[in-house]
Motif scaffolding. Sequence first.
Motif, PDB file in Angstrom:
ATOM      1  N   ASN A 611      -2.099  -9.698  -9.193  1.00  0.00           N
ATOM      2  CA  ASN A 611      -1.051  -9.932  -8.203  1.00  0.00           C
ATOM      3  C   ASN A 611      -0.745  -8.731  -7.329  1.00  0.00           C
ATOM      4  O   ASN A 611       0.201  -8.736  -6.557  1.00  0.00           O
ATOM      5  CB  ASN A 611       0.230 -10.433  -8.895  1.00  0.00           C
ATOM      6  CG  ASN A 611       0.731  -9.409  -9.890  1.00  0.00           C
ATOM      7  OD1 ASN A 611       0.167  -8.312  -9.980  1.00  0.00           O
ATOM      8  ND2 ASN A 611       1.777  -9.728 -10.607  1.00  0.00           N
ATOM      9  N   GLY A 612      -1.545  -7.641  -7.495  1.00  0.00           N
ATOM     10  CA  GLY A 612      -1.352  -6.507  -6.591  1.00  0.00           C
ATOM     11  C   GLY A 612      -0.303  -5.517  -7.044  1.00  0.00           C
ATOM     12  O   GLY A 612      -0.218  -4.420  -6.515  1.00  0.00           O
ATOM     13  N   SER A 613       0.518  -5.893  -8.022  1.00  0.00           N
ATOM     14  CA  SER A 613       1.564  -4.967  -8.465  1.00  0.00           C
ATOM     15  C   SER A 613       0.996  -3.997  -9.493  1.00  0.00           C
ATOM     16  O   SER A 613       0.569  -4.405 -10.567  1.00  0.00           O
ATOM     17  CB  SER A 613       2.717  -5.777  -9.066  1.00  0.00           C
ATOM     18  OG  SER A 613       3.454  -4.941  -9.917  1.00  0.00           O
ATOM     19  N   ILE A 614       0.999  -2.688  -9.123  1.00  0.00           N
ATOM     20  CA  ILE A 614       0.407  -1.691 -10.007  1.00  0.00           C
ATOM     21  C   ILE A 614       1.172  -1.608 -11.322  1.00  0.00           C
ATOM     22  O   ILE A 614       0.590  -1.464 -12.384  1.00  0.00           O
ATOM     23  CB  ILE A 614       0.362  -0.331  -9.293  1.00  0.00           C
ATOM     24  CG1 ILE A 614      -0.612  -0.451  -8.131  1.00  0.00           C
ATOM     25  CG2 ILE A 614      -0.073   0.771 -10.230  1.00  0.00           C
ATOM     26  CD1 ILE A 614      -0.580   0.703  -7.184  1.00  0.00           C
ATOM     27  N   SER A 615       2.489  -1.775 -11.254  1.00  0.00           N
ATOM     28  CA  SER A 615       3.296  -1.695 -12.476  1.00  0.00           C
ATOM     29  C   SER A 615       2.848  -2.757 -13.466  1.00  0.00           C
ATOM     30  O   SER A 615       2.700  -2.505 -14.670  1.00  0.00           O
ATOM     31  CB  SER A 615       4.770  -1.912 -12.157  1.00  0.00           C
ATOM     32  OG  SER A 615       5.094  -1.210 -11.006  1.00  0.00           O
ATOM     33  N   MET A 618      -0.250  -1.797 -15.133  1.00  0.00           N
ATOM     34  CA  MET A 618      -0.068  -0.738 -16.127  1.00  0.00           C
ATOM     35  C   MET A 618       0.575  -1.284 -17.389  1.00  0.00           C
ATOM     36  O   MET A 618       0.186  -0.909 -18.506  1.00  0.00           O
ATOM     37  CB  MET A 618       0.725   0.413 -15.538  1.00  0.00           C
ATOM     38  CG  MET A 618      -0.159   1.237 -14.616  1.00  0.00           C
ATOM     39  SD  MET A 618       0.516   2.804 -14.129  1.00  0.00           S
ATOM     40  CE  MET A 618       1.858   2.295 -13.113  1.00  0.00           C
ATOM     41  N   ILE A 619       1.495  -2.194 -17.219  1.00  0.00           N
ATOM     42  CA  ILE A 619       2.089  -2.810 -18.408  1.00  0.00           C
ATOM     43  C   ILE A 619       1.021  -3.555 -19.191  1.00  0.00           C
ATOM     44  O   ILE A 619       0.904  -3.422 -20.417  1.00  0.00           O
ATOM     45  CB  ILE A 619       3.231  -3.774 -17.998  1.00  0.00           C
ATOM     46  CG1 ILE A 619       4.422  -2.957 -17.527  1.00  0.00           C
ATOM     47  CG2 ILE A 619       3.612  -4.669 -19.179  1.00  0.00           C
ATOM     48  CD1 ILE A 619       5.577  -3.777 -17.050  1.00  0.00           C
TER      49      ILE A 619
END
Lengths: 637, 104
Positions: A611-615, A618-619
């Motif tokens: 989805n493009g969210s780096i966070s 990382m999770i």
Amino acid sequence: MLQLAWLIPVLPLIGFLIIGLANKKLNKTLVGIVGCGSIFLSFLIVLSLLINVLNGSIKSETLTYFNWISAGSLDIKLSFLIDPLSVTMMTIITGVGFLIHLYSAGYMSHDEGYARYFAYLNLFVFSMLILVMGSNFLVLFAGWEGVGLCSYLLIGFWFKNNDYNNAAKKAFIMNRIGDLGFLLGMLLIIVTFGSLEYSVVFEKARSFFTPGVAEPVMIAITLLLFLGATGKSAQIPLYTWLPDAMAGPTPVSALIHAATMVTAGIYMIVRSNVLFSLAPFTLDVIQIIGLTTALFAATIGLVQNDIKKVLAYSTVSQLGYMFFALGLGAYSTAIFHVATHAFFKALLFLGAGSVIHAMSGEQDIRNMGGLYKKLPITFITFIIGTLAIAGIPPFAGFFSKDEILAHAYEHSPVLWALGVVGALMTTFYMFRLVFLTFFGSFRGTEHQKSHLHESPLIMTVPLIVLAVLSVVGGFVGVPEVLGGSNFLKSFLSPVIAPINEQAGHLSHSTELILMGISVGAVLLVIAITARIYVSNKTVPAPEGSELSTPHKVLYNKYYIDEIYRTLIVKPLYWLGDIFYKVFEIKIIDNFVNAWGKGVDRGSAGLRFLQNGSISFYMIAMVIGIILILFFNTIIKF
Amino acid sequence: MQALSNTVTNYLVLASILFAIGVMGVLVRRNIIIIFMSIELMLNAVNLLLVAFSVFHNDASSQVFVFFIMAVAAAEITVGLAILVMIYRNTGSVDINALNKLKW
């Protein structure tokens, strides 16, 4: 000379490689020189071997070159066997082969595939020499497959014509059926005798089995080998490829489909005569199939109108005679007929080629006639070949055919009578061919008439040489009754096991009477044929006209091709169709497509994870690492 | 020995806490600079652990190892900060969520 023996097959191979690899760079003269020259050199070496074998300095030599296959206790070597039988065959192959190469240089001179043609032809001679020179069944089989391949390539030589390609495929597939039998026979030999080497197998066969006692395993081996022979040598039930094989260039028909390759089956049976003599049942089968084929093919030949088709059925018929002789246990006689047949049938085919050449490709004898004026040399040589095949003394065919008939009479007068009937049919269709082609008046078009010409010297010289051989070739086997000593029989006797000697012998007077009857009948048939086709000027009915029922059946070759098509080809197509529709489409395709679709669907859902969210990544990574550590710990303890 | 192993336990606990802080920092913060600092924190937690074990096992090789890590970390941070500057120039922010164009 023995140390040069390896060059005999290798020279044609080198010729093949040179022509095949450099075919665009060599001009036609050079191709012709390499193609014919390599065979000629082989022929010279074979001649020197032949002289050595004749004067007794070589009896039976095995030349081992290297270990080909060794697995466990099985050792198969690449080795050649030089003995009277193989030298006889080698002489025929290289001698007739050289003449036909020479003839081809003239016949094919206008063809764009000239170099390709010579490459194939050299490869064929190489394979055929391997076939007869091998000292074990596997080397024989290698050559056997090689000649099959060359036959396929040369039948389909003019590959732009689809019919010719189909003929080539038919020949290949028919041969494959026979080859399967041959292969199984070989495997059975390995299982039974633990070797493929002729000397070992025959020695063991002699000590394992007593003659006259039927051994199932011997019958199985010999029947399987014979199945291979029916494929290669065009016998019932696998003969239908040979008439179609006439699609190839005419010299190919002469070399492969008359003189050499189709006699491979006979060579193979003569070579393994020890095995066959231990299986009298197989010999009976061979006898019946041989005689049936001889008569069957002859009846078809009676009404064919294509000059090459007549010769093709004649070849099938003559091969039938050879198998008939084998079935009678007269192995040397079969080889005798192979030799004389090689001469006169090659001559007839080359003569037919010369006619076709003059007629600008026309093969229908209904459109010929009166050619003797324009083609004198072809005419005379063709007549000689015809007299030889009809069995008029002293031409070559007389002696060999008479020997077969004499052996038949020893077994039963009925067999002899059937053999004579076959010979008479042979006489009829051959003289029908001669009369329709060379006598009467010309029936072709004006254009063809203006183009008629005798063939060039390079084509007529082989014809003349073969004609001479057809005249004198029979003298190697003059029977005792005519003051000869049957030289060929004593020459081949070391190869042929003594148990095959015929016990009962005809008295000389009986033999002379039989000869008299058959020659008289042949002469009578010639007179009848001459009356029909010369005096009455009968010409076979044109295409599409009404024929009487028996004539129609014969003209359509007993509908054997159609029967095979209905009984074997169609069911196979039908089976293939079922497999295609059920297994291919329903099962295999569906299975594969289901996997594809599953992956597609699954990934359609899973791609939203990206989805493009780096966070988020990382999770996911941290959770992943924690899970890995967690499971690691659980598994460890 | 007993006393020393107690001290190692203390170092272990401290390193674990530092590492956990680093992980949390990476996960929850959106400022790229803070995330960088958290990564450094994790690295140094590991370095600390290495040094502690080095003393405990009386083996200097892991201290050499730490020097290498520091050198590599310095190089890595240089590249990282350079990228960060480029990100700032292009997006006008140092928010990690600004970089969400590469998706399905």
